[in-house]
Write a protein that holds these residues in place. Structure first.
Motif, mmCIF file in Angstrom:
data_model
loop_
_atom_site.group_PDB
_atom_site.id
_atom_site.type_symbol
_atom_site.label_atom_id
_atom_site.label_comp_id
_atom_site.label_asym_id
_atom_site.label_seq_id
_atom_site.Cartn_x
_atom_site.Cartn_y
_atom_site.Cartn_z
ATOM 1 N N ASP A 1 0.220 -0.057 15.134
ATOM 2 C CA ASP A 1 -0.845 -0.645 14.322
ATOM 3 C C ASP A 1 -1.570 0.417 13.505
ATOM 4 O O ASP A 1 -2.805 0.415 13.414
ATOM 5 C CB ASP A 1 -1.836 -1.397 15.212
ATOM 6 N N GLU B 1 -4.102 -0.053 8.245
ATOM 7 C CA GLU B 1 -5.324 -0.833 8.123
ATOM 8 C C GLU B 1 -5.692 -0.956 6.650
ATOM 9 O O GLU B 1 -4.978 -0.460 5.774
ATOM 10 C CB GLU B 1 -6.466 -0.187 8.920
ATOM 11 N N ARG C 1 -8.149 8.810 8.599
ATOM 12 C CA ARG C 1 -7.794 7.731 7.680
ATOM 13 C C ARG C 1 -7.337 8.336 6.360
ATOM 14 O O ARG C 1 -8.023 9.187 5.787
ATOM 15 C CB ARG C 1 -8.978 6.786 7.462
#
Length: 674
Positions: free
Chosen positions: A490, A493, A515
């Protein structure tokens, strides 16, 4: 003895003083033994038909008694060969029943309450009843024969006398099963043939689902069962054709425990022995060894100290590593320990070569030994046997370790380095010069990148999909290789504006949850890989999955993909010659030449340099690029700017994401194949 006891414990009492056997028996998992249909009386493990690691499904060909031992095949190996010879399609072949004259193992006689086994699969009767039907009753039909009043069940003939065999003997003058009776006929005429030894050491009858441990001592059987349990827990796909030869050799050697085996041709013994050594091993017991099994400390691999020849120095290094391990919170702990030990091994080698006592007495070490070590490191660098960066790194390691030895009290009274002089240390003036920053300037030319991206299909054909996806992500994101290999399933995002973001962990600086804004094409590569992983591991929770799961010994998809360096190097070597355009001036006129490019410069980490250089050349602000690259120092980022004036641009102020997680501005795409 209860049914559970027959699974857990051997029928005979554990010999007095054999505490290790009792320890192994306590460690055996009853659920695991039940999975294999284990019973200490029979001593045969049977592979289950359904299991994520060791399941062996039945061959789908009608009447075929074999199992599929290689799960990537649609049928057993024998049927694969028959189908190849027949030339039939797979669908048509699966409709044709297999003609069998005998099954694997022994099938019960068709006569009610008969304890003997079929002579042949077509006859369905034991040898005695087959003879009765053909001679005494005139060959009457099978149904009439089974209902005849003179046909009664017979008692069993007893087991085959070959110790490893779990089949019954055929009766009459034969004391063996049919297979071993045939084998005995071939070997009986050999000079000095010992039938008793042959009975104890002969192999069991082969089967695609069963493995015999009969004829092995209780201790060896318990060790084998525990080793199997540990390997299955680690995801190793064991197969009967691999285990049978291993246990046959153990039986032939008449050994009683794994630690006694020294056969250099038995490749499987080392894995079994290593598993047994780890049983009930603790960090306290492992730390005294010269080679550490790092699984005891929660890591993988081994850490050897044998390259350090002086015993005091070797023991001090064990104390240092044992003290340092808890402070290493990432997966590079073992790699770091090995690097430190390699550096200290260089110091050990210098002491051994240049001291008359070979450096065995710490109290006699001194400043002269440090000078000798520094000169030796300089010589190795000057002769090209080691790089300047390695010289600097090793010298730093040695300096830090020697200082730590003192703070740990190892040089004080009673310490393993008691009496080590104060001047046996590396001072700041002993440090070699800092080498030039080698990170910038190692990017690949655009022409080379276009060729690489155009041949990604070949990379997938030569290795697998995971290797290709990892390479694409390395090119598109500029992350370090270990940051890509360890991506969670996962990892994709979205920002509040809907832009895709890659979430990764910076293992080098132990900065988690970083990120990185990525392009739509890169996000689509991740989504396709996510779907492949879900299709492959539908039963595993997504939070436990890896985006690039290990291709082997990974039944649940929770293990991280290994380094792609070997597959990547093989792929690059298979590509056509790489050339780059170089412009020269001839007679005042610019002329373009195609110059060969060194393929050795194409490696996974080089894509990170390409990513940084491309953004620097596109005019991305240094502060933004620093966040993009997750650099600790701005000076490292500045090395990518070829024009010093680029470092003082006055454009819009770079936007940095919330909580310092990374830049939010849209960045140039790295789709080199476009």
């Amino acid at each position: 003895m209860t049914a559970t006891d027959s699974v857990i414990r051997p029928p005979a009492a554990v010999p007095a003083g054999d505490g290790r056997l009792e320890e192994i028996l306590r460690a055996l998992d009853p659920g695991f033994l039940a999975l294999w249909g284990w019973d200490w009386q029979r001593r045969v493990i049977t592979f289950p038909r359904v299991h994520p690691v060791v399941g062996l499904p039945d061959c789908p060909v009608p009447n075929c008694p074999s199992a599929i031992t290689v799960t990537t095949r649609p049928m057993c190996w024998g049927c694969m060969v028959r189908r190849r010879k027949s030339g039939m399609t797979l669908a048509d072949f699966l409709l044709v029943p297999k003609r069998v004259s005998g099954g694997i193992g022994q099938q019960a006689c068709a006569v009610d309450r008969c304890e003997r086994h079929q002579d042949t699969a077509t006859a369905r009767l034991c040898a005695t009843h087959r003879l009765q039907r053909s001679q005494a009753l005139g060959g009457i039909g099978m149904e009439e024969f089974l209902a005849h009043p003179k046909v009664v069940g017979l008692a069993g003939l007893g087991p085959c006398l070959v110790t490893a065999c779990y089949l019954d003997r055929v009766g009459g003058k034969y004391w063996y099963c049919k297979t071993h009776t045939q084998r005995l006929r071939k070997v009986r005429e050999r000079p000095r043939f010992d039938e008793g030894l042959w009975q104890r050491t002969e192999k069991a009858v082969c089967s695609t689902r069963e493995v015999s441990l009969r004829g092995l001592p209780d201790r060896l059987v318990a060790e084998a069962l525990y080793s199997l349990s540990s390997r299955v827990d680690n995801g190793y796909k064991l197969r009967p054709e691999c285990l049978c030869p291993l246990y046959d050799r153990l039986r032939a050697q008449q050994t009683s425990r794994l630690e006694e085996v020294t056969d250099p041709e038995a490749a499987g013994y080392s894995r079994e022995q290593a598993t047994m050594i780890r049983l009930n091993t603790t960090p306290e017991t492992e730390r005294v060894k010269d080679v550490w099994d790092m699984s005891v400390f929660g890591h993988t691999g081994v850490v050897p100290f044998t390259a350090i020849t002086q015993k005091p120095l070797r023991e001090a290094m064990k104390i240092w590593v044992y003290d340092d391990l808890p402070r290493r919170r990432n997966k590079n702990a073992v790699h770091h320990a090995r690097a430190i030990i390699s550096a200290m091994a260089m110091l050990s080698e210098s002491l051994r070569l240049q001291r008359p006592d070979r450096g065995e007495v710490p109290a006699l070490w001194g400043r002269a030994d440090i000078v000798a070590y520094s000169n030796r490191m300089g010589h190795l660098t000057a002769t090209g046997k080691q790089s300047a960066s390695r010289r600097l790194a090793y010298t730093r390691f040695v300096r830090r370790v020697l200082l730590r030895f003192r703070t740990l009290g190892l040089a004080g009274p009673g310490g393993v380095l008691e009496g080590m002089p104060v001047d046996f240390a590396i001072w700041p003036e002993d440090m070699p010069d800092e080498p030039e920053d080698a990170e910038a300037g190692r990017d690949l030319p655009e022409a080379v990148m276009r060729v690489l991206c155009a041949h990604l299909d070949r990379l997938e054909e030569m290795s697998n999909t995971e290797t290709r996806v990892a390479t694409e992500l390395l090119i598109d994101t500029g992350r370090r290789p270990d940051e890509i290999y360890t991506l969670a399933w996962d990892c994709l995002e979205s920002d509040p504006d809907g832009s895709p973001v890659l979430v990764y962990d910076n293992h080098k600086a132990f900065r988690l949850g970083r990120r990185l804004p990525i392009g739509g094409e890169t996000a689509e590569v991740i989504r396709r890989q996510q779907q492949r992983v879900r299709d492959r591991f539908p039963a595993t929770e997504p939070s436990r999955l890896k985006l690039l799961p290990q291709t082997r010994t990974n039944p649940e998809g929770t293990k991280t993909y290994k380094d792609i360096a070997v597959a990547h190097r093989t792929w690059v070597a298979s590509l056509p010659d790489l050339v780059v355009p170089v412009i020269t001036t001839e007679a005042g006129t610019p002329v373009t030449h195609l110059v060969p490019f060194d393929k050795a410069r194409v490696f996974p980490y080089a894509y990170r340099h390409c990513y940084a250089q491309r953004h620097a050349d596109a005019g991305v602000h240094p502060d933004v690029l620093k966040e993009l690259m997750d650099h600790r120092l701005i000076s490292t980022t500045q090395g990518y700017y070829r024009n010093p004036r680029e470092l003082h641009q006055t454009g819009e102020k770079p936007q940095v994401a919330r909580s310092g997680q990374g830049p939010t501005r849209t960045l140039p795409s790295c789709n080199w194949a476009a």
